[in-house]
Design a protein around this motif. Structure first.
Motif, mmCIF file in Angstrom:
data_model
loop_
_atom_site.group_PDB
_atom_site.id
_atom_site.type_symbol
_atom_site.label_atom_id
_atom_site.label_comp_id
_atom_site.label_asym_id
_atom_site.label_seq_id
_atom_site.Cartn_x
_atom_site.Cartn_y
_atom_site.Cartn_z
ATOM 1 N N VAL A 95 0.869 -1.174 0.000
ATOM 2 C CA VAL A 95 0.000 0.000 0.000
ATOM 3 C C VAL A 95 0.908 1.227 0.000
ATOM 4 C CG1 VAL A 95 -1.758 1.282 1.268
ATOM 5 C CG2 VAL A 95 -1.839 -1.224 1.210
ATOM 6 N N PRO A 96 0.747 2.113 -0.990
ATOM 7 C CA PRO A 96 1.611 3.295 -1.069
ATOM 8 C C PRO A 96 1.394 4.246 0.114
ATOM 9 C CG PRO A 96 0.299 3.024 -3.074
ATOM 10 C CD PRO A 96 -0.198 2.039 -2.087
ATOM 11 N N THR A 97 2.473 4.873 0.534
ATOM 12 C CA THR A 97 2.415 5.878 1.590
ATOM 13 C C THR A 97 3.143 7.131 1.123
ATOM 14 O OG1 THR A 97 4.435 5.022 2.598
ATOM 15 C CG2 THR A 97 2.351 4.144 3.442
ATOM 16 N N SER A 98 3.001 8.189 1.915
ATOM 17 C CA SER A 98 3.649 9.451 1.579
ATOM 18 C C SER A 98 4.682 9.796 2.634
ATOM 19 C CB SER A 98 2.605 10.567 1.501
ATOM 20 O OG SER A 98 3.225 11.815 1.321
ATOM 21 N N ARG A 99 5.808 10.327 2.189
ATOM 22 C CA ARG A 99 6.823 10.800 3.139
ATOM 23 C C ARG A 99 6.597 12.262 3.486
ATOM 24 N NH1 ARG A 99 10.403 7.478 -0.405
ATOM 25 N NH2 ARG A 99 10.392 9.305 -1.728
ATOM 26 N N THR A 100 5.771 12.941 2.689
ATOM 27 C CA THR A 100 5.574 14.379 2.891
ATOM 28 C C THR A 100 4.223 14.730 3.506
ATOM 29 O OG1 THR A 100 4.613 14.698 0.708
ATOM 30 C CG2 THR A 100 7.017 14.859 0.875
ATOM 31 N N GLY A 101 3.330 13.758 3.603
ATOM 32 C CA GLY A 101 2.002 14.036 4.115
ATOM 33 C C GLY A 101 1.012 14.373 3.011
ATOM 34 N N ARG A 102 1.504 14.757 1.855
ATOM 35 C CA ARG A 102 0.631 15.045 0.713
ATOM 36 C C ARG A 102 0.392 13.745 -0.059
ATOM 37 N NH1 ARG A 102 0.581 19.229 -4.258
ATOM 38 N NH2 ARG A 102 -0.594 17.847 -5.459
ATOM 39 N N PRO A 103 -0.854 13.516 -0.510
ATOM 40 C CA PRO A 103 -1.117 12.272 -1.262
ATOM 41 C C PRO A 103 -0.286 12.193 -2.539
ATOM 42 C CG PRO A 103 -3.171 13.384 -0.682
ATOM 43 C CD PRO A 103 -2.055 14.315 -0.329
ATOM 44 N N THR A 104 0.351 11.060 -2.741
ATOM 45 C CA THR A 104 1.132 10.833 -3.955
ATOM 46 C C THR A 104 0.213 10.301 -5.050
ATOM 47 O OG1 THR A 104 1.607 8.538 -3.385
ATOM 48 C CG2 THR A 104 3.168 10.231 -2.572
ATOM 49 N N ILE A 105 0.717 10.278 -6.269
ATOM 50 C CA ILE A 105 -0.041 9.695 -7.373
ATOM 51 C C ILE A 105 -0.384 8.246 -7.044
ATOM 52 C CG2 ILE A 105 0.160 8.910 -9.775
ATOM 53 C CD1 ILE A 105 1.720 11.536 -10.303
ATOM 54 N N ALA A 106 0.577 7.504 -6.517
ATOM 55 C CA ALA A 106 0.336 6.102 -6.164
ATOM 56 C C ALA A 106 -0.769 5.974 -5.125
ATOM 57 C CB ALA A 106 1.622 5.458 -5.655
ATOM 58 N N MET A 107 -0.769 6.838 -4.130
ATOM 59 C CA MET A 107 -1.795 6.791 -3.095
ATOM 60 C C MET A 107 -3.177 7.074 -3.670
ATOM 61 S SD MET A 107 0.221 8.737 -0.015
ATOM 62 C CE MET A 107 -1.193 8.818 1.085
ATOM 63 N N VAL A 108 -3.276 8.073 -4.528
ATOM 64 C CA VAL A 108 -4.562 8.444 -5.135
ATOM 65 C C VAL A 108 -5.077 7.293 -6.000
ATOM 66 C CG1 VAL A 108 -5.683 10.030 -6.752
ATOM 67 C CG2 VAL A 108 -4.111 10.924 -5.024
ATOM 68 N N GLN A 109 -4.202 6.732 -6.832
ATOM 69 C CA GLN A 109 -4.623 5.638 -7.705
ATOM 70 C C GLN A 109 -4.981 4.390 -6.899
ATOM 71 O OE1 GLN A 109 -1.467 5.291 -10.621
ATOM 72 N NE2 GLN A 109 -2.265 7.025 -11.801
ATOM 73 N N TYR A 110 -4.198 4.073 -5.890
ATOM 74 C CA TYR A 110 -4.502 2.918 -5.052
ATOM 75 C C TYR A 110 -5.863 3.089 -4.369
ATOM 76 C CZ TYR A 110 -4.461 -0.520 -1.376
ATOM 77 O OH TYR A 110 -4.815 -1.555 -0.548
ATOM 78 N N ALA A 111 -6.118 4.271 -3.824
ATOM 79 C CA ALA A 111 -7.395 4.526 -3.141
ATOM 80 C C ALA A 111 -8.570 4.326 -4.091
ATOM 81 C CB ALA A 111 -7.404 5.933 -2.545
ATOM 82 N N MET A 112 -8.464 4.860 -5.301
ATOM 83 C CA MET A 112 -9.548 4.716 -6.276
ATOM 84 C C MET A 112 -9.769 3.256 -6.656
ATOM 85 S SD MET A 112 -9.347 7.731 -9.085
ATOM 86 C CE MET A 112 -7.573 7.767 -9.272
ATOM 87 N N LEU A 113 -8.678 2.556 -6.974
ATOM 88 C CA LEU A 113 -8.802 1.195 -7.480
ATOM 89 C C LEU A 113 -9.170 0.193 -6.390
ATOM 90 C CD1 LEU A 113 -5.849 1.247 -10.019
ATOM 91 C CD2 LEU A 113 -8.303 1.310 -10.519
ATOM 92 N N SER A 114 -8.741 0.418 -5.178
ATOM 93 C CA SER A 114 -9.105 -0.504 -4.105
ATOM 94 C C SER A 114 -10.530 -0.253 -3.613
ATOM 95 C CB SER A 114 -8.103 -0.429 -2.950
ATOM 96 O OG SER A 114 -8.101 0.855 -2.369
ATOM 97 N N ALA A 115 -11.013 0.969 -3.733
ATOM 98 C CA ALA A 115 -12.376 1.294 -3.302
ATOM 99 C C ALA A 115 -13.425 0.763 -4.271
ATOM 100 C CB ALA A 115 -12.536 2.804 -3.139
ATOM 101 N N GLY A 116 -13.076 0.699 -5.548
ATOM 102 C CA GLY A 116 -14.047 0.257 -6.546
ATOM 103 C C GLY A 116 -13.406 -0.632 -7.592
ATOM 104 N N PRO A 117 -13.017 -1.859 -7.219
ATOM 105 C CA PRO A 117 -12.372 -2.742 -8.194
ATOM 106 C C PRO A 117 -13.257 -2.964 -9.417
ATOM 107 C CG PRO A 117 -12.316 -3.709 -5.992
ATOM 108 C CD PRO A 117 -13.206 -2.501 -5.927
ATOM 109 N N GLY A 118 -12.701 -2.740 -10.597
ATOM 110 C CA GLY A 118 -13.438 -2.960 -11.827
ATOM 111 C C GLY A 118 -14.480 -1.907 -12.145
ATOM 112 N N ALA A 119 -14.421 -0.762 -11.487
ATOM 113 C CA ALA A 119 -15.417 0.284 -11.730
ATOM 114 C C ALA A 119 -14.922 1.360 -12.689
ATOM 115 C CB ALA A 119 -15.825 0.934 -10.404
ATOM 116 N N LEU A 120 -13.612 1.482 -12.854
ATOM 117 C CA LEU A 120 -13.047 2.582 -13.630
ATOM 118 C C LEU A 120 -12.248 2.086 -14.827
ATOM 119 C CD1 LEU A 120 -11.639 4.594 -10.589
ATOM 120 C CD2 LEU A 120 -13.753 5.070 -11.841
ATOM 121 N N THR A 121 -12.179 2.921 -15.856
ATOM 122 C CA THR A 121 -11.304 2.654 -16.991
ATOM 123 C C THR A 121 -9.983 3.379 -16.758
ATOM 124 O OG1 THR A 121 -11.998 4.602 -18.241
ATOM 125 C CG2 THR A 121 -13.280 2.559 -18.585
ATOM 126 N N GLN A 122 -9.023 3.099 -17.609
ATOM 127 C CA GLN A 122 -7.748 3.802 -17.517
ATOM 128 C C GLN A 122 -7.949 5.315 -17.640
ATOM 129 O OE1 GLN A 122 -3.440 3.044 -19.042
ATOM 130 N NE2 GLN A 122 -4.690 3.467 -20.825
#
Length: 148
Positions: free
Chosen positions: A32-59
């Motif tokens: 699970v991606p984390t941030s060293r700065t406290g600001r959400p990283t691209i990885a964190m944002v994408q992980y949150a979206m994809l884990s919250a709704g598997p198979g709900a979004l397109t690229q």
């Protein structure tokens, strides 16, 4: 009229495809991606979206929403259609450049409708797809982090 071609990107969407982790991915298992700065990283944002709704979004959904959620302040909901049009009027990198398969050990599995879900590198499903044991699924590697 037939549907979109399979096994390749159409527009910016993939169909029946696994974006496998890059050859130089440092993660031996999905993290699970984390941030060293406290600001959400691209990885964190994408992980949150994809884990919250598997198979709900397109690229395309993932790329636009990642950009949108990182804007400060986040634009008003009424601006979304215009902003999405403007966003895709410029060239965009596909999810092969995402930090999820490049650094965090997550494969990105697209179904026949172009919807994406996470597929951990250590899973049996991932292993079977990469080994070619799942007919009809094309495997493409994520982009390397370092030049080879």
């Amino acid at each position: 009229m037939s549907g979109p071609p399979r096994h390749e990107a159409v527009g910016l969407n993939y169909y029946d495809t696994l974006i496998a982790v890059s050859d130089d991915c440092p993660a031996g298992h999905a993290e699970v991606p984390t941030s060293r700065t406290g600001r959400p990283t691209i990885a964190m944002v994408q992980y949150a979206m994809l884990s919250a709704g598997p198979g709900a979004l397109t690229q395309e959904d993932v790329l636009f929403e990642t950009w949108l959620r990182r804007q400060e302040p986040e634009p008003a909901a009424g601006e979304r259609p215009r902003l999405r049009h403007e966003f895709f009027s410029r060239s965009q990198a596909c999810l092969r450049a995402s930090p999820l398969p490049k650094r965090h050990g997550w494969g990105l599995l697209f179904d026949g409708e172009g919807r994406v879900r996470l597929c951990p590198v250590e899973s049996e499903e991932y292993r079977r797809i990469v080994a070619g044991e799942v007919p009809g699924v094309t495997v493409v590697k994520a982009m390397r982090t370092r030049r080879g």
